[in-house]
Design an enzyme around this catalytic site. Sequence first.
Site, short mmCIF file in Angstrom:
data_model
loop_
_atom_site.label_atom_id
_atom_site.label_comp_id
_atom_site.label_asym_id
_atom_site.label_seq_id
_atom_site.Cartn_x
_atom_site.Cartn_y
_atom_site.Cartn_z
N GLY A 135 -119.23 -59.75 10.49
CA GLY A 135 -118.91 -58.97 9.39
C GLY A 135 -118.83 -60.33 8.75
O GLY A 135 -117.74 -59.70 8.33
N GLY A 180 -119.04 -61.20 5.34
CA GLY A 180 -118.45 -61.25 4.37
C GLY A 180 -118.17 -62.65 3.50
O GLY A 180 -117.66 -63.67 3.78
N ILE A 186 -114.28 -62.52 4.16
CA ILE A 186 -112.36 -63.12 4.46
C ILE A 186 -114.27 -63.64 5.94
O ILE A 186 -113.34 -64.48 6.75
CB ILE A 186 -112.11 -62.08 5.24
CG1 ILE A 186 -111.19 -61.92 4.11
CG2 ILE A 186 -110.78 -62.04 6.35
CD1 ILE A 186 -110.39 -62.95 3.84
N LYS A 239 -98.40 -54.42 5.05
CA LYS A 239 -99.86 -54.39 3.71
C LYS A 239 -99.99 -52.59 3.84
O LYS A 239 -100.50 -52.72 2.28
CB LYS A 239 -100.81 -55.21 4.57
CG LYS A 239 -102.31 -55.03 3.74
CD LYS A 239 -102.93 -56.13 4.61
CE LYS A 239 -104.18 -56.49 2.92
NZ LYS A 239 -105.03 -56.88 3.58
N ASN A 290 -104.34 -48.80 -4.10
CA ASN A 290 -105.39 -48.46 -4.03
C ASN A 290 -106.69 -47.25 -4.59
O ASN A 290 -107.11 -47.86 -5.89
CB ASN A 290 -106.58 -49.28 -2.48
CG ASN A 290 -106.45 -50.04 -1.97
OD1 ASN A 290 -107.81 -50.88 -2.27
ND2 ASN A 290 -105.40 -50.80 -2.15
N SER A 304 -109.09 -54.05 -3.38
CA SER A 304 -110.51 -53.43 -3.55
C SER A 304 -111.20 -52.30 -4.08
O SER A 304 -112.65 -52.11 -3.64
CB SER A 304 -111.13 -54.21 -1.94
OG SER A 304 -109.55 -52.83 -0.94
#
Length: 324
Positions: free
Chosen positions: A7, A9, A11, A204, A212, A273
């Site tokens: 993945g 992307g 990051i 977090k 979010n 996000s």
Amino acid sequence: MKICIYGAGAIGGYLGVRLAEAGAEVSLVARGAHLAAMRESGLKLLTGDETHVVHPRCTDTAAELGVQDYVIICLKAHSITGTLDAMKPLIGDHTRVVTAVNGIPYWYFYKHGNEFQNVTLESIDPGGRQWKELGPQRAIGCIVYPATELEAPGVIRHVYGDRFPIGEPSGEISADVTRLSEMFARAGLQAPVLDRIRDEIWLKLWGNVCFNPISALTHATLDVIASDPGTRAVAKAMMLEAQAIAERFGVKFRVDVERRIEGARKVGAHKTSMLQDLERGRPMEIDPLVTVVQEMGRLTQIPTPAIDTVLALTAQRAKVAGLY
């Protein structure tokens, strides 16, 4: 050290450049225009006034890469189950799986202790497939703090941050986790090894569970949500519910709720996000950030009225947009 970033992307691409420059044998699994651009021109990282370009092996077929020492999963958490079959050729007897994903990871209750030991969570691991096929014994936890953007296919912009705390589910300081931390350090990244990785996961998640979904409903940025008395109160109510659940599992928070909200406010006019995904028409990370906390509340029999309300509204908002 063979490292596959599954993945690649924003990051994952950032990690790929840094680790490749540090001498790791890095391969990237990606797709579409981003993969095509990396194959043609390499992977470019823009950070401050500097430009870094690397040419790691890139593919959309993990089976080409063979068994890895570490597989770093940088997918959105809700996408992982659908990639398990494709990921299997990367996994050998000694491969470690690093979960660099938002929210609660599939291995959360591995070596957890108490009556919740080895519980799987349906909202993040349907049917327990990740637990059974990746194996919790392979997992290394990782929390992602940097902000990065996929500026164009093959081009990553680093906005801020370089911290990727890591840790074993058991809390031990193993050779595998120490070796990975040292590689991250050679790459100019901070990856402290924590003996209580779950505390950091919740710290977090504590913000993600409220900011979010509230941002997806209101289209407000962090500074607005944390400053407006109404949305600040909703966020605080959700966070207190989440804190009660986490503490039931033995988690210790090193800051109080007001300080955590103030920290979000000071980030400024940042879009979460989930709001970015809504605006860009991408599937929203509702289950790993919100539904899972509700599910864990059910496990502990702790009521979650604020989370339940905001989750219902956010899920409907996402369904109307075709993103859930």
